[in-house]
Scaffold this motif. Sequence first.
Motif, PDB file in Angstrom:
ATOM      1  N   ALA A  70       0.819  -1.217   0.000  1.00 28.81           N
ATOM      2  CA  ALA A  70       0.000   0.000   0.000  1.00 28.81           C
ATOM      3  C   ALA A  70       0.857   1.273   0.000  1.00 28.81           C
ATOM      4  O   ALA A  70       0.360   2.360  -0.314  1.00 28.81           O
ATOM      5  CB  ALA A  70      -0.933   0.006   1.209  1.00 28.81           C
ATOM      6  N   LEU A  71       2.137   1.165   0.318  1.00 27.59           N
ATOM      7  CA  LEU A  71       3.028   2.320   0.304  1.00 27.59           C
ATOM      8  C   LEU A  71       3.422   2.742  -1.107  1.00 27.59           C
ATOM      9  O   LEU A  71       3.891   3.867  -1.300  1.00 27.59           O
ATOM     10  CB  LEU A  71       4.306   2.024   1.098  1.00 27.59           C
ATOM     11  N   GLY A  72       3.249   1.878  -2.089  1.00 24.03           N
ATOM     12  CA  GLY A  72       3.671   2.181  -3.462  1.00 24.03           C
ATOM     13  C   GLY A  72       3.229   3.543  -3.960  1.00 24.03           C
ATOM     14  O   GLY A  72       4.065   4.385  -4.326  1.00 24.03           O
ATOM     15  N   PRO A  73       1.921   3.815  -3.984  1.00 22.58           N
ATOM     16  CA  PRO A  73       1.465   5.118  -4.477  1.00 22.58           C
ATOM     17  C   PRO A  73       1.946   6.290  -3.619  1.00 22.58           C
ATOM     18  O   PRO A  73       2.217   7.371  -4.135  1.00 22.58           O
ATOM     19  CB  PRO A  73      -0.062   5.011  -4.422  1.00 22.58           C
ATOM     20  N   VAL A  74       2.073   6.087  -2.323  1.00 21.03           N
ATOM     21  CA  VAL A  74       2.534   7.156  -1.435  1.00 21.03           C
ATOM     22  C   VAL A  74       3.997   7.483  -1.727  1.00 21.03           C
ATOM     23  O   VAL A  74       4.387   8.655  -1.811  1.00 21.03           O
ATOM     24  CB  VAL A  74       2.357   6.755   0.044  1.00 21.03           C
ATOM     25  N   LEU A  75       4.812   6.453  -1.911  1.00 21.04           N
ATOM     26  CA  LEU A  75       6.237   6.673  -2.148  1.00 21.04           C
ATOM     27  C   LEU A  75       6.510   7.351  -3.487  1.00 21.04           C
ATOM     28  O   LEU A  75       7.541   8.011  -3.649  1.00 21.04           O
ATOM     29  CB  LEU A  75       6.995   5.344  -2.064  1.00 21.04           C
ATOM     30  N   GLU A  76       5.589   7.211  -4.440  1.00 20.14           N
ATOM     31  CA  GLU A  76       5.769   7.876  -5.735  1.00 20.14           C
ATOM     32  C   GLU A  76       5.764   9.392  -5.606  1.00 20.14           C
ATOM     33  O   GLU A  76       6.368  10.089  -6.418  1.00 20.14           O
ATOM     34  CB  GLU A  76       4.681   7.435  -6.710  1.00 20.14           C
TER      35      GLU A  76
END
Length: 115
Positions: A70-76
């Motif tokens: 779930a961190l993928g979009p946040v880390l972008e």
Amino acid sequence: MTGVTQVTSAVEVAAGAATTGRSARVRVRLFAGAAAAAGTEERLLDVPAEGTGVPTVEDLRRTLVAEHPALGPVLEVATVLVGEVAAEGDAALVVGPQDPAAPPVVDVLPPFAGG
């Protein structure tokens, strides 16, 4: 911050050493939406280097997403600070001599509004 979640990756960090030629142990602090996506505010994380040098911010992102998809979009869109300095994808996670008792601190700051 509450509690530290400790994770050991597939690449072990040598006992008592903050870095090896292939991995680094870092203290990752997650703020706002990053903490919500990961379900924790802080991690002690071993980050393996993808290449032959020291681990980079991109290696950290890859490791975090593997543990918390779930961190993928946040880390972008997040800003990553290594030792309180903004760092991009190819920046090293470890700069200079490290104290094994105090791993380097990496902050993940997603965009936020307010003021």
